[in-house]
Design a protein around this motif. Structure first.
Motif, PDB file in Angstrom:
ATOM      1  N   PHE A 194       0.826  -1.195   0.000  1.00  0.00           N
ATOM      2  CA  PHE A 194       0.000   0.000   0.000  1.00  0.00           C
ATOM      3  C   PHE A 194       0.869   1.257   0.000  1.00  0.00           C
ATOM      4  O   PHE A 194       0.635   2.183  -0.777  1.00  0.00           O
ATOM      5  N   PHE A 206       2.582   1.828  -3.351  1.00  0.00           N
ATOM      6  CA  PHE A 206       1.605   2.140  -4.406  1.00  0.00           C
ATOM      7  C   PHE A 206       1.108   3.581  -4.269  1.00  0.00           C
ATOM      8  O   PHE A 206       0.958   4.290  -5.263  1.00  0.00           O
ATOM      9  N   VAL A 207       0.843   3.986  -3.032  1.00  0.00           N
ATOM     10  CA  VAL A 207       0.384   5.368  -2.833  1.00  0.00           C
ATOM     11  C   VAL A 207       1.440   6.338  -3.344  1.00  0.00           C
ATOM     12  O   VAL A 207       1.142   7.298  -4.062  1.00  0.00           O
ATOM     13  N   TRP A 222       1.474   6.398  -7.111  1.00  0.00           N
ATOM     14  CA  TRP A 222       0.322   7.114  -7.669  1.00  0.00           C
ATOM     15  C   TRP A 222       0.514   8.617  -7.505  1.00  0.00           C
ATOM     16  O   TRP A 222       0.225   9.399  -8.414  1.00  0.00           O
ATOM     17  N   GLN A 223       1.020   8.993  -6.328  1.00  0.00           N
ATOM     18  CA  GLN A 223       1.235  10.427  -6.100  1.00  0.00           C
ATOM     19  C   GLN A 223       2.238  10.997  -7.086  1.00  0.00           C
ATOM     20  O   GLN A 223       2.148  12.147  -7.483  1.00  0.00           O
ATOM     21  N   GLY A 270       2.482  10.225 -10.030  1.00  0.00           N
ATOM     22  CA  GLY A 270       1.917  10.283 -11.367  1.00  0.00           C
ATOM     23  C   GLY A 270       2.036   9.004 -12.157  1.00  0.00           C
ATOM     24  O   GLY A 270       1.700   8.962 -13.334  1.00  0.00           O
ATOM     25  N   VAL A 326       0.763   1.561 -10.997  1.00  0.00           N
ATOM     26  CA  VAL A 326       0.015   1.037  -9.854  1.00  0.00           C
ATOM     27  C   VAL A 326      -1.030   0.041 -10.320  1.00  0.00           C
ATOM     28  O   VAL A 326      -1.246  -1.006  -9.686  1.00  0.00           O
ATOM     29  N   ILE A 327      -1.658   0.333 -11.453  1.00  0.00           N
ATOM     30  CA  ILE A 327      -2.682  -0.607 -11.935  1.00  0.00           C
ATOM     31  C   ILE A 327      -2.027  -1.923 -12.343  1.00  0.00           C
ATOM     32  O   ILE A 327      -2.520  -3.006 -12.014  1.00  0.00           O
ATOM     33  N   VAL A 365      -1.316  -3.715  -9.002  1.00  0.00           N
ATOM     34  CA  VAL A 365      -2.423  -4.382  -8.295  1.00  0.00           C
ATOM     35  C   VAL A 365      -2.863  -5.630  -9.058  1.00  0.00           C
ATOM     36  O   VAL A 365      -3.202  -6.653  -8.460  1.00  0.00           O
ATOM     37  N   ALA A 378      -8.673  -5.634  -6.347  1.00  0.00           N
ATOM     38  CA  ALA A 378      -7.378  -5.022  -6.651  1.00  0.00           C
ATOM     39  C   ALA A 378      -7.580  -3.666  -7.316  1.00  0.00           C
ATOM     40  O   ALA A 378      -6.937  -2.678  -6.942  1.00  0.00           O
ATOM     41  N   ILE A 396      -6.719   4.412  -3.586  1.00  0.00           N
ATOM     42  CA  ILE A 396      -5.484   5.200  -3.557  1.00  0.00           C
ATOM     43  C   ILE A 396      -5.683   6.492  -4.348  1.00  0.00           C
ATOM     44  O   ILE A 396      -5.295   7.584  -3.919  1.00  0.00           O
ATOM     45  N   VAL A 449      -5.201  10.280  -3.016  1.00  0.00           N
ATOM     46  CA  VAL A 449      -4.240  11.203  -3.631  1.00  0.00           C
ATOM     47  C   VAL A 449      -4.960  12.467  -4.098  1.00  0.00           C
ATOM     48  O   VAL A 449      -4.447  13.586  -3.954  1.00  0.00           O
TER      49      VAL A 449
END
Lengths: 483, 511
Positions: free
Chosen positions: A399, A402-403, A406-407, A409, A414-415, A418, B170, B177, B181
């Motif tokens: 987690f 991934f965060v 994503w932050q 960009g 991330v996709i 997952v 998933a 997320i 964000v």
């Protein structure tokens, strides 16, 4: 001649480890003691190093408190201390988990244990160095120790083969790395990372080809060490061929050292070129996750499965690297959580299929829940942790990175990540199915050593504890970084 | 209070795990006794719940991981209240019905209790991170329950169940997320708090993407046609207790998720995508009913009937009217009670005859009159006979969806007829006629224990059928609040006969 400033405090833990290694060799020559005495020395030097590291942590007031003694070779800061903590934990757990192997090795136990300590020193220097040459030295000390460890059961040909393969490919990767270092030197005229950063700060590089190639080679070299795809091909063979008792330590140590160096080089030396390296790292990350989980899914040998899953985990950690320095606490949480699960996993493999054996087929785990509920439960928690199921440390770790990604960009990454995690569920579920839902065959009930038992309890508890209450460890990691 | 609700099953699981290995006969009774504690807590919750309040009650909050804005936040509103009680009721019942589990009983009880804790967690979580943790963690005990104690193809079914649902969640994780964000971009700090995220300003296209990611996870859980293929496998292979909880509660995670998160977080996308969901719901209703008719296996028949019934819930939810939403919530509870009971009944006959094939039976009403009585009662409840609980739910859904989706409501009404066809035809084949097979002539009727297991469900079916106000009054304010939110944040206005709050909520208690 200017004599560089010396700070014994900065390298005290490493000195303790080296002293332990030397003591083991000397004691062994003189008294030929039982392996358990040598194990005691290992424990002593690891504990000493840990205590000294705690001392260092409190001596350093803030995350940004950094001194660079030894002519700029070593960074004395909290990042190095944190990395060393993880490394020491993995070393202690690795030795405890594979203890049966060291007992079996008999006269060679001293060599093996000394090499384990020396490898730890090498990776520790990789993490605490802030100078490309010193990073290379740490890399080589660690790697060469591992080459020998891979072949320590030299009566078995596949152990020899693993050692040879690891040595050849590893040396090649080291060569690639050092060539990259040379090009970075050519591009900036500096070898110290802070110096390189200052150079890039002050100058605009109009033709950055040399720098870019150099950086790519450095990433490739370290990518090999952490077994990221497509530089992972050695990992399954080495994990399978090397004696099960040390593979956990080998894999975990190399990952910690490799990622410590990679993050240090990219974040400290070349943050200004993040746009260039981030996309490369993102592609490597996606490849590692994809190739790792898919190939792990089709393995019938638990060790090869763990090797490919290690490739995938390298990819997951790289999603954090992509995000840059802001992700560093997350990366280290991931490394700590995963490497502990890794050594625990191999300790169980060693207990079930033999600490020196070269095969760990899935069938050997059939009905383990009946034959040894303890081992089955510990392996289940470990595998669920690796899979990243919530309420395990693996989930918090995934987690976190991934965060960050994503932050930064990189939502596509991330996709991919997952989705790869879902396939990874399948990988680990296969083993759990075999343990819980197959009838046990004729095989006897495995009995792990007492040391391994305690080590597994510690690993299992930490996996769940840091899954439910991640705050303490995350805070620790955050306190090491000035983000 | 809510924390205790989650913790008591966990503690119960630990107690069972520590019971001495030499006394295996203790595991199940102790498990049942321990699961009565959360039931009592849920009962207290139900009666302490402030009727007429739309917001969350029994709020509890603790910081979990501050830098990422993750907190432990739990609360209950009218939508989750009923589901919590349903869970608390079904767990002791399904444990008590598990006497035929003959190996590894201790583990079985532990997994069921852990599952219960996870289910409570999902329904009370008000932090999306926490929600996801429970949502995903539930898979593990369920996976073991199917995989260890299931039928012949249990491993296939367990892995299929796990991976199918994991794919959906998933992408939901990625969406969660993304929301956090975006919260960080808009306010400066990330947050997973449901209330904080409601305040986000999301563009319609963003909403659609996130709706799709959440929706996929929930649609697989429901399951919405064509994502239902894991369900018959999982149901048929799962042991009775597993089927009861799977159908009774786990499927509701999907419909609950739609109602709780999709409708509120992404109102614009909801309004835009109503047609898609309505089509799928109606297809599910008809398809599930038709497939159920031709099932030769009694358990599979009940499983496919779930696909059909849950279609009603989805249709009601996306009708976006008072009746539809309330009917959807009520129907979640109803379906849990009746389908849970039907699975129990199928399990009871399976224990006697070791077959679930309809063709193997015939004339059972003569041999097992009590059993036949219970079966017929529950079949009628499931069909929606007035006076029983299924009627209220389906009626509200159909009335509610007629206001906004008339065509779909008309088609869906045929689903009720289909339900009568497959259940009554099955009843006819199993129970009427003469018991011509010698194996069937020696079957013993229900024991006192089995009657005691079914009795609470019968009582609840009657109570909800005759006096649904107990539940509706608590549900209505919360569903009305969702509609208010949709009307405020989008151009969509519920057409005039759609907000029938005053009709369904008794006088003086309307908004």
């Amino acid at each position: 001649m200017i004599f560089p400033d010396v700070s014994w405090a900065a390298i005290a833990p490493e000195i303790a480890l080296v002293a332990g290694a030397v003591a083991i060799l000397l004691v062994d020559v003189q008294w030929k003691p039982e392996p358990r005495v040598l194990g005691g020395i290992v424990a002593l030097s690891v504990v000493a190093a840990a205590v000294l590291s705690v001392g260092q942590w409190f001596r350093l007031d803030t995350p940004s408190d950094i001194t660079i003694p030894f002519g700029g070779m070593i960074a004395f800061d909290r990042v190095s201390v944190l990395a060393r903590f993880v490394l020491l934990a993995v070393t202690a757990m690795g030795v405890a988990g594979g203890w049966r192997l060291f007992e079996r090795l008999g006269r060679r136990a001293a060599e093996a244990l000394a090499l384990v300590l020396l490898a730890t020193v090498g990776f520790s220097f990789m993490a605490s160095s802030i100078h490309l040459v010193m990073i290379f030295l740490g890399l080589e000390v660690g790697s060469i120790s591992l080459y020998v460890l891979a072949g320590i059961t030299r009566e078995r040909p596949d152990s020899d083969e693993a050692a040879m393969k690891y040595f050849l490919l590893g040396s090649f990767a080291s060569a690639v790395f050092i060539y990259g270092v040379a090009l970075l030197f050519a591009g900036t005229g500096r070898l110290a990372l802070l110096g390189q950063r200052a150079f890039l700060d002050a100058n605009i590089v109009t033709r950055p080809a040399v720098l870019l190639i150099g950086m790519a080679l450095v990433i490739v070299g370290l990518g090999f060490k952490v077994s990221a795809a497509p530089f992972h091909t050695w990992a399954p063979d080495v994990y399978q061929g090397a004696p099960a008792g040390v593979v956990g330590f080998m894999a975990a140590g190399a990952k910690i050292g490799g990622f410590a160096a990679l993050t240090r080089i990219l974040f400290t030396g070349f943050p200004l070129m993040a746009d260039e390296w981030a996309s490369v790292v993102a592609i490597i990350s996606a490849l590692s996750m994809g190739i790792g989980v898919v190939l792990a899914l089709v393995q019938d040998d638990v060790r090869r499965m763990l090797a490919y899953s290690g490739v995938a985990h390298a990819g997951f950690i790289l999603t954090g690297v992509v995000a840059g320095a802001a992700a560093e606490p997350g990366i280290w949480f991931y490394l700590a959580a995963y490497t502990i699960q890794l050594v625990a996993g191999f300790a169980i493999v060693a207990a079930v299929t033999g600490s020196a054996a070269g095969r760990s087929g899935l069938d050997a785990f059939a009905g383990l829940a009946v034959r040894s509920p303890f081992l089955a439960a510990a392996f289940t928690v470990t595998l669920l942790g690796m899979a990243g199921i919530p309420l395990t440390s693996g989930f918090v770790a995934k987690f976190g990175v991934f965060v960050s990604a994503w932050q930064a960009g990189f939502s596509w990454l991330v996709i991919v990540a997952v989705l790869a995690s879902v396939v990874a569920f399948g990988v680990y579920l296969r083993v759990i199915v075999v343990m819980y839902m197959r009838e046990p065959g004729e095989a006897a009930s495995p009995t792990p050593s007492t040391a391994a038992r305690w080590m597994l309890v510690a690993a299992t508890v930490s996996t769940i504890l840091f899954g439910v209450l991640p705050q303490p460890l995350l805070d620790l990691a955050r306190n090491a970084f000035s983000v | 209070m809510l924390t205790w609700l989650i913790l008591t099953p966990v503690v119960g699981a630990a107690v069972v795990a520590l019971l001495p290995r030499r006394r295996p006969e203790l595991y199940l009774p102790v498990g049942v006794a321990l699961s009565l504690i959360p039931l009592a807590l849920a009962g207290v919750l139900f009666f302490e719940f402030e009727t007429g309040e739309a917001g969350f009650q029994f709020l509890q909050q603790a910081l979990w991981y501050e830098p990422l804005g993750i907190s432990y936040r739990v609360g209950v509103d009218g939508i989750s209240l009923g589901l919590i009680v349903l869970t608390a009721v079904l767990v002791p019942i399904s444990l008590a019905a598990s006497t035929s589990i003959d190996r590894r009983v201790k583990e079985f009880v532990v997994y069921i209790l852990l599952l219960e804790a996870g289910l409570f967690g999902v329904f009370v979580a008000l932090d999306l991170f926490l929600f996801f943790v429970f949502f995903e963690a539930i898979l593990v005990p369920m996976y073991f329950i199917i995989g260890i104690w299931g039928g012949e193809r249990r491993i296939y079914a367990a892995v299929k169940f796990f991976l199918y649902t994991a794919v959906g969640s998933a992408l939901m994780l990625a969406a969660i997320i993304a929301l956090a964000v975006m919260h960080a971009r808009q306010t400066g700090a990330p947050s997973f708090d449901f209330a904080d995220l409601l305040a986000l300003d999301l563009s319609p296209s963003t909403q659609r993407w996130l709706f799709a990611a959440f929706g996929l996870a929930f649609a697989i859980k429901v399951p919405i046609f064509p994502l239902h293929t894991w369900l018959p496998d999982a149901h048929v292979e799962a042991p009775t207790a597993g089927s009861v909880l799977l159908a009774g509660v786990l499927l509701k995670l999907g419909t609950y998720g739609f109602l709780r998160f999709n409708l509120t977080l992404f109102p614009q996308a909801t309004v835009d995508l109503v047609t898609v969901l309505a089509v799928l719901a109606v297809v599910g209703i008809i398809y599930g009913g038709l497939v159920a008719i031709v099932q030769p296996d009694l358990k599979k028949l009940v499983a496919y009937s779930s696909v059909s019934h849950l279609g009603f819930i989805v249709l009601g939810t996306f009708a976006l009217t008072s009746g539809g939403l309330q009917g959807g919530v009520i129907q979640m509870i109803n379906h849990g009670l009746t389908t849970g009971a039907l699975f129990l009944l199928v399990g009871m006959i399976y224990e006697r005859r070791h077959t679930k094939k309809i063709a193997d039976f015939g004339g059972l009403a003569k041999v097992m009159p009590v059993y036949a009585g219970f079966f017929l009662f529950m079949a009628f409840a499931s069909i929606g006979l007035p006076g029983l609980n299924g009627f209220i739910g389906e009626f509200l859904v159909l009335v509610g969806s007629f206001a906004t989706l008339p065509v779909y409501a008309v088609i869906a009404a045929f689903g009720v007829i289909l339900a009568a066809v497959y259940l009554l035809w099955a009843y006819e084949r199993v129970f009427t006629g003469v018991p011509d097979k010698p194996e069937n002539q020696r079957l013993v009727d229900l024991s006192g224990r089995e009657i005691a297991i079914l009795a609470p469900l019968v009582v609840l079916v009657l109570v909800l059928g005759l006096y649904p106000k107990v539940l509706l009054d608590k549900v209505a304010p919360s569903t009305e609040a969702i509609l208010d939110r949709i009307e405020q944040t989008t151009d969509f206005q519920v057409p005039e006969p759609g907000r029938l709050a005053d009709v369904f909520v008794a006088e003086g208690e309307g908004r």
